[in-house]
Structures are given as C-alpha cells and as structure tokens.
Design a protein around this motif. Structure first.
Motif, PDB file in Angstrom:
ATOM      1  N   ARG A   1       7.360   4.587  -7.143  1.00  0.00           N
ATOM      2  CA  ARG A   1       7.195   5.223  -5.831  1.00  0.00           C
ATOM      3  C   ARG A   1       5.908   4.779  -5.176  1.00  0.00           C
ATOM      4  NH1 ARG A   1       9.184  11.416  -5.865  1.00  0.00           N
ATOM      5  NH2 ARG A   1       8.707  11.122  -3.650  1.00  0.00           N
ATOM      6  N   LYS A   2       4.874   4.590  -5.986  1.00  0.00           N
ATOM      7  CA  LYS A   2       3.601   4.115  -5.446  1.00  0.00           C
ATOM      8  C   LYS A   2       3.757   2.699  -4.881  1.00  0.00           C
ATOM      9  CE  LYS A   2      -1.287   4.286  -6.495  1.00  0.00           C
ATOM     10  NZ  LYS A   2      -2.303   4.364  -7.551  1.00  0.00           N
ATOM     11  N   GLU A   3       4.448   1.856  -5.630  1.00  0.00           N
ATOM     12  CA  GLU A   3       4.677   0.488  -5.163  1.00  0.00           C
ATOM     13  C   GLU A   3       5.526   0.511  -3.883  1.00  0.00           C
ATOM     14  OE1 GLU A   3       3.306  -2.323  -6.245  1.00  0.00           O
ATOM     15  OE2 GLU A   3       4.402  -3.537  -4.779  1.00  0.00           O
ATOM     16  N   ALA A   4       6.496   1.403  -3.841  1.00  0.00           N
ATOM     17  CA  ALA A   4       7.378   1.498  -2.671  1.00  0.00           C
ATOM     18  C   ALA A   4       6.590   1.905  -1.425  1.00  0.00           C
ATOM     19  CB  ALA A   4       8.508   2.490  -2.945  1.00  0.00           C
ATOM     20  N   GLU A   5       5.508   2.651  -1.621  1.00  0.00           N
ATOM     21  CA  GLU A   5       4.659   3.036  -0.489  1.00  0.00           C
ATOM     22  C   GLU A   5       4.027   1.825   0.197  1.00  0.00           C
ATOM     23  OE1 GLU A   5       4.260   5.779   1.022  1.00  0.00           O
ATOM     24  OE2 GLU A   5       4.862   7.369  -0.362  1.00  0.00           O
ATOM     25  N   ARG A   6       3.936   0.723  -0.526  1.00  0.00           N
ATOM     26  CA  ARG A   6       3.284  -0.461   0.053  1.00  0.00           C
ATOM     27  C   ARG A   6       4.153  -1.147   1.102  1.00  0.00           C
ATOM     28  NH1 ARG A   6       2.335  -4.667  -3.435  1.00  0.00           N
ATOM     29  NH2 ARG A   6       0.609  -5.334  -2.115  1.00  0.00           N
ATOM     30  N   CYS A   7       5.444  -0.906   1.069  1.00  0.00           N
ATOM     31  CA  CYS A   7       6.370  -1.593   1.977  1.00  0.00           C
ATOM     32  C   CYS A   7       6.126  -1.115   3.413  1.00  0.00           C
ATOM     33  CB  CYS A   7       7.811  -1.323   1.560  1.00  0.00           C
ATOM     34  SG  CYS A   7       9.019  -2.004   2.697  1.00  0.00           S
ATOM     35  N   LEU A   8       6.001  -2.058   4.343  1.00  0.00           N
ATOM     36  CA  LEU A   8       5.698  -1.716   5.736  1.00  0.00           C
ATOM     37  C   LEU A   8       6.967  -1.462   6.558  1.00  0.00           C
ATOM     38  CD1 LEU A   8       2.773  -4.227   6.432  1.00  0.00           C
ATOM     39  CD2 LEU A   8       2.642  -1.846   5.670  1.00  0.00           C
ATOM     40  N   GLN A   9       8.135  -1.561   5.921  1.00  0.00           N
ATOM     41  CA  GLN A   9       9.406  -1.311   6.611  1.00  0.00           C
ATOM     42  C   GLN A   9       9.491  -2.131   7.908  1.00  0.00           C
ATOM     43  OE1 GLN A   9      12.095   0.890   5.553  1.00  0.00           O
ATOM     44  NE2 GLN A   9      10.992   0.619   3.636  1.00  0.00           N
ATOM     45  N   CYS A  10       9.318  -3.427   7.770  1.00  0.00           N
ATOM     46  CA  CYS A  10       9.325  -4.329   8.926  1.00  0.00           C
ATOM     47  C   CYS A  10      10.605  -4.173   9.742  1.00  0.00           C
ATOM     48  CB  CYS A  10       9.261  -5.779   8.458  1.00  0.00           C
ATOM     49  SG  CYS A  10       7.832  -6.146   7.456  1.00  0.00           S
TER      50      CYS A  10
END
Lengths: 482, 288
Positions: free
Chosen positions: A42-51
């Motif tokens: 979940r922490k890694e998923a937070e890094r995604c900027l949802q381009c």
C-alpha cells in the motif's frame, strides 16, 4: 492514509523487495524475492501519480490496467485490484515475477525520469499472490459457442491464448509434449525465481474455472500432427516455443560434462534433480563450472549451478567450488535483465567478460578438463546495433573446468512442422506469422511466442497469445474471414 | 495415467508389459521409441517399442532391469499404472523391399528388432535373422523371430543354447560366403555389439543401420543430452534417430557418454532398494 499531494507522493522512497541474503540463498532453491506484505504494497501504491495518460499501460505488452489496479491496492481493496488486473492479465503471479519491467511498464513510468519508477512488477506479484491464496475473482466463460480449439504448447503463449479463448466460450484442448503443463515456466525458469507452486496454482485455477482440457505426453508432429488436429478442431494455435538448443561449433563439444542449458535446467527444474536421489534424475556437476552465454538462461544456469554445488558439497562434506560466466561481449551488452545479472554477481558467480571459448579439452576418459578461450575486444557495431566482439590475436588462455554449460539460445523444434504442409518457416526455423494477428501461412493455424520470434520473454509470448486469441475469436464468429 | 494390461516375465531380469496407450498406438511404427516416467519422483527413460496394436490401443515394451527405473518398473503389475508415456518418438525404420537383409538383435535388443524384422518380411524381403544373448535364460522371442524370418541363427555367449559365440560370428560367415547379395543389415543391442557388427560389415560395404539408445531427458529434441558424434558432426538421437548409419558412428564417444552417470545410477539403485526394503517392512508390519 490521508490524500497526498503529488509532491508528497514523490517523496516516498521506492519500497525495497525483501530478499533472502545472497550468502544464504546461493545454497538453497527457495525463492530469492520474498514479496511485499500488505502495508509495504500500500505504501508503494501511494507513490503512483495516477497519470491521465499512463505510459506504463502502453509499455505493457498485454496492456494491463496499471493505474487502476494500483489505485485499488492503495485503497486496500484487493479483490478490486485482482479484478482490474484480470481484465488483461490472467497470470499476474507469474508476470509479476518474470517480466522485464524495467524496459516495459516501469521503463515508461513518469517517475523513472524523476528518480525511481513505481515498483509495478512487485505490486503485480503482490496482487497475483493474493488471488492465488484467496481466489476472489474466478474466471468465467461466456456461453458455449460450440467451436473446438486446439492449443499446442502449454507455456506462456499457449496458456494465455487458451484462457482468453475459453473465456469467450470456445471449447479448448491444450496439448503438451512433456508430462505436465507450463512449458518454459516449469522446465526453464528455476524454482528460486518462479516457484512451481505459483505456476501450477495459476494453471490449475484457470483450467478448473474454464473447463480447459490438458493432454500431456502429446508430441506434435509425432503423437499427432498439425494436419490431423485440423481435421478435429476449428482452429489451432501453435505456442510450441523454441526448445532446440544450439551448441558452439568448436572441438570437444561432445565430451562428457558438456551440456546445453536446456539439459541442465530440465534436470534441475522439471525433474527436480536437486532432490536426487529422492527424485531419480541425477545432475552431474563439477567443482569448476563454466556457463557460456550472457542471457537470462545463462544467469539461471549459473545460479542453479551455484546452488547445486552447495547441495552436493553438503552431501559429500566438501567445498562447493566455483561458477564462471563466459561471455564474449562486455558488461554493457549482457542481454540478461540487469536484476538477474546483479543477483548472479551477488551470489558469487565469476564473470569472464570479453572472453570466447575456442576449444573444450578432455582428459583420457573423455571428460572435460579445460576450456580454451580467446580474449575479445569490441569493434564496430554489427547488425544488432551492438559493438561486434573481435578476437585479440595471441590472447588465448586455458581455464581448468569440469563442466561446461552452453547457454547460447534456442530455436523451434523442427518436428512441429512434420505433416504440416503450408506452414511456412523462416531460415532461422521459426514459423512465419503475422505480428498483429498471429495468422500463419496455413489456414486456420495461428502461432505466437518463441516459435515465431525465437527465444524471447515470457510476457512477449503472452502478448502474442493474447493477440492471436482475439483474432481467432473474430475468425470463429465469422467477423474476420481468412 | 497409463494402465499395465499384461505382464510377462521373460527372464529374471527381462520383463514384458502391454500398456494401454491409444495416443501412441494409433501412429506407432517399427523403429520408434517411447519415453516412460513411472511416477512423480521418477526419471524419464527411453524404451523402444517392441510391438503395437492400433486397434486395441496398446504398446508393448520389453526392458531389462539394469538401473533403478527399470528395476522399479519391473515391480509393477497388471492393473498398476505409469504416470507418463509419450511417443511414438524418433523416425520410423525405412521399410521397403531391399532384397536380402539381415536383422540382428542382441539381448534386450531382440525386442525392437522384432517389429522391424516383421515389417521387412511383410515388405517382401528375404530376411536372415541373428539373435543372441549372454545365456539361454536371457534369450526370448526366438519363436516370434523365427516366424518372421527365412533363416535364423541363434547364439549364446556361454553356449547354453544355440551356437556358442557372438552375433558377429554367423554374420561374418554369411558375408564371407557371398552366396547372395546382402542389401542391408539392421543391428540393435548393446553399444559394443553394434560397434562390432558395424566393424564386421564395413569391409564388405554392406549398409548397416543401428538403433541407438542413449541417455535422454525429454526425448523430444529439447535437451541435447542424447547427442552422438557422426562423421558429419553431432546429431540428436531423439529427433534425428534413433537409427543411424553404423559406419559413421563414433562408438568410443558414444560408449563413454553412456557410462558417464554410472556412479549416480549406482547411488539411485542403492537408495531405491533401501526405500523399498523399508516400505516392504512397513507393509508386513501393517499386515500383522
């Protein structure tokens, strides 16, 4: 976690993959990468900027809905993440482990330019493993169409094609020449990179959900031919891979102790030779092993050798010995994934770069004792765009070796083409097929994966299987006549 | 799983099994082989096809118990099954009417030479057979071979049956007598026998086909473990063979490769016997 601004997201460091310590793992066959736990994922998923225009999806050969599944992981809705994943990829636990993400999805991630990409592969594996354990999203099939399809080969191309067609309601039968499905995922890729229980988990799940039939021990061209399959099925997909190993044309190639990477890896992986004598297939490996080649198969062979030496040293109470990779170009040209090469070095494998074997020398019993090599330097770029290695005159050297493993690439098995008139082949022995549709020159026959491209990656084979399945479905519906 | 429908004990160490395998039987031809894997832990071993019945959907194999796998296979009985059975592999024998031919089987090699002999006879050849074994109790199918031969010679190493001597003795006499033109010779048996048959026929320039049984893993062209050196370079026995021109085979290299895993074979046998012994005891104890 509260909603974050992009700047805050970019401050989160890329979450490292927990791994077995190199000094411990080079003596066992258990998986090297241990996988994220939910908090890390979940922490890694937070890094995604949802381009808005995600490059990652474009970089994926099967077009996985990456931002969508990552968003679901971030929200902690893992069944939703699985659902998003399975729109495009039926085998995420496998892809998450073996795809070269650095040149595909992660290579196109916007964060790559600004530091480190989102660890898409690791998240994909996390989602795939979650689904194998919880089975929240069973694959479902459309109503039966009454069409019968034969898929030849149960490796990544065949599996993907079979699953996609079965989901459309076609009746799919898979043919496998070995004693169980999986192809290169089972005989080639080692346990420590891709555990067999993951492969069988994915295959069994898909086969059960969709009622796909698997016929083992069927060698196409021998047990049954392509022409015979066409009499019984509406369409045929060939995903038979590239199984025929190449040997160098140098003296000493038939000495005892020289083997193809295919032979070595098949003994170790498919036949579980590392458990000899509880499993009956032996693996004979010396204290000084040379692996010739620089691709992923060479890395797998070298890392398996290291582990086999450790297993055998333990059994006999001796020292493990050493493993060399002999490669004719330099580190920059090594075709293996950076991660695999890095892992190999970490595990204590010795690299003899810019070195090329010219002769294998045997002892009086016909067994390998030395390998004679010549040093190389890089000249002008060749057809592949890489600088061509040129021998340095007078630089020959001999190294003591007792095992030589040839990892020089493979080509399609010619027996596939027996009783298959009209199925055209290139001069490299690969099947001629359209890149977009997979259609071969023979009516109602599609092909994809290594049998068309020569040895390539798992995911590119999956992509080809997927494209072929789409075209086969259109053909069977009468929307795209031959 | 493939069921064992029939079992015959041809000698202490030679067994025959008829196995249900319609997928192999429908295409099997003389000269081809199969790959057998007994169970999950077992290795894959090549076994030649001794006979086939496409109507009944069965394949007959004959094997000599020389290693762990064949010993294990020998303990199975009618009603038991084997886990994997792939085939028919390799190229079939090229059957045509050549004139007069000689078919030679040594030891367990009599099994694969039988369907070849039968096919050659059916194709109109005059067939001279020479079969041999170490001793009388290791010899089988003399009657079946006789039924498909115009002339048959039987030898044993120890003279316990037929003529005392090696297969090459009658072969040499026939070739030297020059009573008729010998168009072709087939020889199947231990490597050492095939080597000496090839050496015997060479001065007479008689084409000699041998069927090689090398170490294999997959048997489908994938591992290359079965490669053999011929005059023109290395070939794979599984996809290029199993039949080759005996005059072109590098026999010393072949025999050296065949013996490479001897130590491991011994280990496997010991391990298996220990395991089996333990199992037998457990079963006996459980029975009480």
């Amino acid at each position: 976690m509260a909603k974050l601004e992009p700047k805050e997201r970019m401050k989160i460091p890329r979450q490292p993959m927990p791994e077995q310590d190199p000094k411990i793992r080079n003596a066992n066959f258990e998986e090297v990468a241990l996988g994220y736990d939910e908090a890390t994922a979940r922490k890694e998923a937070e890094r995604c900027l949802q381009c808005k225009k995600p490059g990652c999806t474009v970089g994926c050969p099967v077009g996985v809905r990456i931002p969508e599944f990552i968003l679901a992981v971030r929200e902690g809705n893992l069944p939703k993440a699985v659902e998003e994943m399975k729109v495009k990829n039926n085998l995420p636990a496998i892809c998450g482990r073996v795809c070269p993400q650095e040149v595909q999805c992660e290579g196109k991630c916007i964060l790559t330019k600004k530091g480190k990409s989102v660890a898409i592969g690791r998240l994909e594996r996390f989602v795939g493993d979650y689904e194998l354990a919880h089975r929240t999203c069973p694959l479902t099939a459309a109503p039966a169409t009454g069409k019968k399809i034969a898929v030849v080969g149960t490796g990544p191309a065949g599996l993907t094609c079979a699953v996609d067609l079965a989901r459309e309601g076609h009746k799919v039968t898979m043919f496998e020449s070995l004693h169980g499905p999986g192809g290169v995922l089972v005989y080639g890729i080692p346990e420590f990179r891709l555990p067999k229980k993951v492969v069988f988990g994915e295959i069994d799940y898909a086969v059960e959900c969709l009622g796909i039939q698997v016929r083992n021990d069927h060698v196409i061209g021998r047990t049954i031919s392509l022409n015979e399959l066409l009499e019984q099925y509406d369409a045929v997909f060939l995903g038979t891979g590239a199984g025929l190993p190449s040997f160098m044309r140098i003296p000493g190639i038939n000495l005892n102790g020289v083997m193809s990477a295919n032979e070595f890896l098949t003994r170790v992986n498919l036949m579980k030779g590392y458990l000899f004598p509880n499993y009956s297939t032996p693996v004979k490996l010396g204290k000084k092993v040379a692996v010739v080649g620089g691709g992923n198969v060479a890395m797998d062979s070298a890392r398996c050798s290291k582990r086999m030496q450790a297993v055998q040293a333990k059994q006999t109470g001796t020292e493990p010995g050493e493993v060399h990779i002999i490669y004719r170009r330099s580190k920059e040209e090594v075709p293996a994934r950076a991660e695999e090469f890095h892992h190999a070095i970490e595990e204590g494998i010795i690299c003899d770069l810019l070195t090329n074997p010219v002769e294998i020398i045997g002892d009086e019993t016909g067994k390998v004792s030395k390998i004679r090599c010549i040093r190389m330097e890089l000249g002008e770029p060749d057809a592949s765009g890489r600088r061509k290695p040129v021998p340095i005159p007078g630089s020959e050297l001999e190294m003591e070796m007792d095992t030589v493993i040839m990892a020089l690439g493979t080509s399609p098995n010619p027996i596939v083409f027996v009783d298959a008139d009209g199925l055209e082949r290139t001069k490299h022995g690969t099947a001629v097929a359209d890149v977009e549709t997979g259609r071969t020159k023979k009516q109602r026959v599609w092909a994809g994966g290594d049998v068309v491209t020569g040895a390539a990656t798992v995911i590119s084979a999956m992509g080809a299987g997927k494209r072929a399945a789409a075209d086969m479905h259109k053909f069977l519906k009468g929307e795209a006549p031959w | 799983m493939y069921k064992i429908l029939e079992k015959q004990v041809l000698s202490d160490v030679i067994k025959l099994m008829v196995i249900e395998a319609p997928h192999i039987a429908q295409r099997a031809k003389a000269g081809q082989f199969t790959i057998v894997r007994i169970d999950e832990q077992a290795e894959r071993i090549p076994l030649t096809i001794a006979d086939y019945d496409s109507k009944a959907g069965t394949i007959t194999i004959i094997f000599q118990e020389v290693g762990q796998s064949t010993m294990h296979l020998g303990t199975l009985n009618v009603g038991d099954s084997i886990a994997s059975f792939a085939g028919p592999l390799g190229h079939p024998t090229e059957i045509e009417n050549y004139g007069t031919v000689i078919c030679m089987g040594g030891g367990v090699g009599i099994a694969p030479i039988y369907p070849i002999t039968r096919a050659l006879k059916q194709a109109g050849n005059k067939v001279i057979s020479i079969i041999a074994a170490r001793s009388k109790d290791l010899l089988f199918w003399e009657d079946k071979m006789r039924a498909v031969s115009d002339e048959i010679h039987v030898c044993t190493d120890d003279g316990s049956h037929g003529r005392k001597g090696l297969v090459t003795d009658p072969l040499k006499e026939i070739l030297e007598a020059k009573k008729e033109n010998i168009a072709k010779v087939w020889a199947i048996g231990p490597a050492i026998m095939m080597k000496f048959v090839s050496l015997t026929t060479k001065p007479f320039n008689v084409p000699t086909i041998v069927s090689l049984n090398t170490i294999m893993i997959d048997g489908t062209g994938m591992c290359g473990g079965c490669r053999v050196l011929l005059d023109e370079g290395a070939k794979f026995v599984c996809v290029d063979g199993p039949e080759f021109d005996g005059h072109k085979v590098d026999w010393n290299s072949l025999m050296s490769r065949l013996s490479y895993y001897r130590e491991e074979e011994k280990m496997a046998v010991e391990h298996w016997k220990e395991h089996k012994c333990k199992l037998d005891k457990e079963i006996a104890a459980g029975g009480k």
